[in-house]
Write a protein that holds these residues in place. Structure first.
Motif, mmCIF file in Angstrom:
data_model
loop_
_atom_site.group_PDB
_atom_site.id
_atom_site.type_symbol
_atom_site.label_atom_id
_atom_site.label_comp_id
_atom_site.label_asym_id
_atom_site.label_seq_id
_atom_site.Cartn_x
_atom_site.Cartn_y
_atom_site.Cartn_z
ATOM 1 N N HIS A 156 0.892 -1.288 -0.157
ATOM 2 C CA HIS A 156 0.302 0.286 -0.126
ATOM 3 C C HIS A 156 0.976 1.319 0.189
ATOM 4 C CE1 HIS A 156 -3.163 -2.859 0.709
ATOM 5 N NE2 HIS A 156 -2.613 -2.762 2.037
ATOM 6 N N ALA A 157 2.170 1.178 -0.142
ATOM 7 C CA ALA A 157 3.089 2.419 -0.030
ATOM 8 C C ALA A 157 2.904 2.892 -1.944
ATOM 9 C CB ALA A 157 4.200 1.915 0.580
ATOM 10 N N ASP A 158 3.445 4.470 -1.625
ATOM 11 C CA ASP A 158 3.341 4.859 -2.786
ATOM 12 C C ASP A 158 4.489 3.979 -3.912
ATOM 13 O OD1 ASP A 158 1.548 6.981 -1.766
ATOM 14 O OD2 ASP A 158 3.349 8.158 -1.291
ATOM 15 N N PRO A 159 5.684 3.960 -3.702
ATOM 16 C CA PRO A 159 6.604 3.219 -4.542
ATOM 17 C C PRO A 159 5.973 1.995 -5.463
ATOM 18 C CG PRO A 159 7.952 3.714 -2.723
ATOM 19 C CD PRO A 159 6.257 3.790 -2.278
ATOM 20 N N TRP A 160 4.877 1.154 -4.245
ATOM 21 C CA TRP A 160 4.569 -0.376 -5.540
ATOM 22 C C TRP A 160 3.201 0.317 -6.040
ATOM 23 C CZ3 TRP A 160 5.468 -4.661 -6.065
ATOM 24 C CH2 TRP A 160 4.248 -5.267 -6.582
ATOM 25 N N ARG A 161 2.342 1.988 -5.771
ATOM 26 C CA ARG A 161 1.534 2.373 -6.242
ATOM 27 C C ARG A 161 1.967 2.789 -7.972
ATOM 28 N NH1 ARG A 161 -0.632 4.926 -1.084
ATOM 29 N NH2 ARG A 161 -2.087 3.966 -0.022
ATOM 30 N N VAL A 162 3.192 3.763 -8.004
ATOM 31 C CA VAL A 162 3.461 4.263 -8.943
ATOM 32 C C VAL A 162 3.740 2.934 -10.208
ATOM 33 C CG1 VAL A 162 6.278 4.953 -10.239
ATOM 34 C CG2 VAL A 162 5.180 6.126 -7.924
ATOM 35 N N LEU A 163 3.994 1.158 -9.581
ATOM 36 C CA LEU A 163 4.436 0.524 -10.007
ATOM 37 C C LEU A 163 3.140 -0.191 -10.434
ATOM 38 C CD1 LEU A 163 7.156 -1.780 -8.273
ATOM 39 C CD2 LEU A 163 7.750 -0.470 -9.860
ATOM 40 N N ARG A 164 2.154 -0.026 -9.759
ATOM 41 C CA ARG A 164 1.125 -0.771 -10.412
ATOM 42 C C ARG A 164 0.393 1.499 -11.150
ATOM 43 N NH1 ARG A 164 -2.682 -1.823 -5.057
ATOM 44 N NH2 ARG A 164 -2.084 -3.870 -4.652
ATOM 45 N N ILE A 165 0.620 2.304 -11.249
ATOM 46 C CA ILE A 165 0.731 3.191 -12.453
ATOM 47 C C ILE A 165 0.770 2.603 -13.777
ATOM 48 C CG2 ILE A 165 0.419 5.994 -12.394
ATOM 49 C CD1 ILE A 165 0.055 5.696 -9.861
ATOM 50 N N GLN A 166 2.313 2.827 -13.299
ATOM 51 C CA GLN A 166 2.884 1.901 -14.689
ATOM 52 C C GLN A 166 2.239 0.759 -15.554
ATOM 53 O OE1 GLN A 166 6.967 1.491 -14.267
ATOM 54 N NE2 GLN A 166 7.001 0.198 -15.991
ATOM 55 N N SER A 167 1.570 -0.284 -14.492
ATOM 56 C CA SER A 167 1.060 -1.369 -14.792
ATOM 57 C C SER A 167 0.333 -0.651 -16.184
ATOM 58 C CB SER A 167 0.813 -2.497 -14.222
ATOM 59 O OG SER A 167 -0.288 -2.388 -13.518
ATOM 60 N N GLU A 168 -0.922 0.096 -15.279
ATOM 61 C CA GLU A 168 -1.544 0.678 -16.065
ATOM 62 C C GLU A 168 -1.612 0.979 -17.453
ATOM 63 O OE1 GLU A 168 -5.014 2.526 -13.816
ATOM 64 O OE2 GLU A 168 -5.250 0.554 -12.433
ATOM 65 N N PHE A 169 -0.366 1.871 -17.589
ATOM 66 C CA PHE A 169 -0.109 2.852 -18.594
ATOM 67 C C PHE A 169 0.016 1.692 -19.229
ATOM 68 C CE2 PHE A 169 0.171 6.676 -16.141
ATOM 69 C CZ PHE A 169 -0.755 7.265 -17.362
ATOM 70 N N VAL A 170 1.346 0.275 -19.132
ATOM 71 C CA VAL A 170 1.515 -0.339 -20.269
ATOM 72 C C VAL A 170 0.225 -1.278 -20.590
ATOM 73 C CG1 VAL A 170 3.355 -2.471 -20.198
ATOM 74 C CG2 VAL A 170 3.659 -0.465 -18.976
ATOM 75 N N GLU A 171 -0.386 -1.862 -19.970
ATOM 76 C CA GLU A 171 -2.065 -2.737 -20.576
ATOM 77 C C GLU A 171 -1.943 -1.427 -21.212
ATOM 78 O OE1 GLU A 171 -5.097 -5.210 -18.274
ATOM 79 O OE2 GLU A 171 -3.847 -3.639 -17.184
ATOM 80 N N GLY A 172 -2.957 -0.743 -20.795
ATOM 81 C CA GLY A 172 -3.688 0.127 -21.649
ATOM 82 C C GLY A 172 -3.126 0.423 -23.320
ATOM 83 N N PHE A 173 -1.661 0.800 -23.279
ATOM 84 C CA PHE A 173 -0.959 1.400 -24.299
ATOM 85 C C PHE A 173 -0.672 -0.430 -25.888
ATOM 86 C CE2 PHE A 173 1.315 4.825 -22.931
ATOM 87 C CZ PHE A 173 0.848 5.606 -22.341
ATOM 88 N N GLY A 174 -1.077 -1.299 -24.675
ATOM 89 C CA GLY A 174 -0.711 -2.546 -25.358
ATOM 90 C C GLY A 174 -1.805 -2.610 -26.248
ATOM 91 N N ALA A 175 -3.321 -2.884 -25.156
ATOM 92 C CA ALA A 175 -4.150 -3.460 -26.116
ATOM 93 C C ALA A 175 -4.852 -2.631 -27.239
ATOM 94 C CB ALA A 175 -5.267 -3.481 -23.952
ATOM 95 N N LEU A 176 -4.568 -1.302 -27.287
ATOM 96 C CA LEU A 176 -4.806 -0.119 -27.982
ATOM 97 C C LEU A 176 -4.216 0.624 -29.430
ATOM 98 C CD1 LEU A 176 -6.859 1.897 -26.003
ATOM 99 C CD2 LEU A 176 -8.177 -0.051 -26.707
ATOM 100 N N ALA A 177 -2.359 -0.262 -28.653
ATOM 101 C CA ALA A 177 -1.888 0.279 -30.137
ATOM 102 C C ALA A 177 -2.404 0.161 -31.429
ATOM 103 C CB ALA A 177 -1.152 -0.220 -29.291
#
Length: 243
Positions: free
Chosen positions: A26-47
């Motif tokens: 639940h710490a901020d550094p881990w949230r940053v990785l979750r945020i990054q994963s959402e961008f990666v997943e979105g870009f990959g799905a819609l590219a």
């Protein structure tokens, strides 16, 4: 590190040990990785989605509401013009646009959001991505769309509408059309923008020209097609580009 500075545990030991507190997830550094994963997943799905239009509208619109039929018409007309349809993937007007797109034989995209009072993507989505974070989801709405069509909606719809207007007005994205469907629904908002914001000088008259208001689905689609063709005619390197 020497003497008392030498840790009693190795890094691998801490990584592989399943015991102990799990607060770190639940710490901020881990949230940053979750945020990054959402961008990666979105870009990959819609590219490879191709030309698309984002359609916004209320999740509360009922199937017997005229706005639902309007949403279906919009979804189908966009597909017939060569566009995929992107919505928030929820019920109501979003479902209607997805249904119209799917039944017209096009690509129906839903970008869902984790909320405590809505359940999953509607059944008419055939390419879906779920997000935890609104800002990651909003990026996908803008990045992969040639235009926005805004059906009657509430706070969420207004949020998406004004973010789109702001991005175009500040030239943070390549200019694209923003269509409000339903003159009776949107007229009060437009009157307020003119009577309050424009009168106070906090916006300019040309800012209001960023929005097209219509009840005609064919006019809405034609506006998007014209803008799309106009952008295609701009020599490379002379237009605005998304940051």
């Amino acid at each position: 590190m020497r003497r008392s500075a030498v840790p009693e545990e190795t890094t691998d030991q801490r990584l592989l040990d399943s015991r102990g507190p799990a607060d770190w997830v639940h710490a901020d550094p881990w949230r940053v990785l979750r945020i990054q994963s959402e961008f990666v997943e979105g870009f990959g799905a819609l590219a490879e989605l191709g030309p698309a239009v984002s359609v916004f509208g209320s999740a509360r619109t009922k199937p017997d509401d005229p706005t639902y039929a309007l949403g279906q018409h919009v979804g189908a007309a966009l597909v017939e013009a060569g566009y995929a349809v992107i919505t928030g993937g929820g019920p109501g007007a979003m479902e209607a646009a997805n249904k119209g797109a799917l039944e017209a034989g096009g690509t129906s995209v839903g970008l869902g959001i984790e909320l405590p009072f809505e359940t999953g993507l509607n059944e008419y989505v055939d390419l879906g991505v779920n997000f935890r974070y609104f800002f990651a989801r909003k990026t996908m709405f803008v990045k992969y769309a040639q235009g926005f069509v805004v059906l009657p909606g509430g706070f969420g719809t207004l949020d998406e509408l004004f973010e789109a207007i702001t991005l175009v007005q500040t030239q943070k994205v390549t200019s694209f059309p923003i269509i409000l469907m339903g003159t009776a629904y949107w007229q009060g908002l437009l009157d307020w923008l003119r009577g309050s914001l424009l009168a106070a000088g906090t916006i300019s008259a040309k800012d209001l020209d960023l929005v097209t208001v219509t009840d005609d689905v064919d006019e809405a689609v034609a506006t998007i097609v014209r803008a799309d063709r106009s952008r295609a005619e701009v020599p490379e390197g002379t237009g605005m580009h998304p940051e």
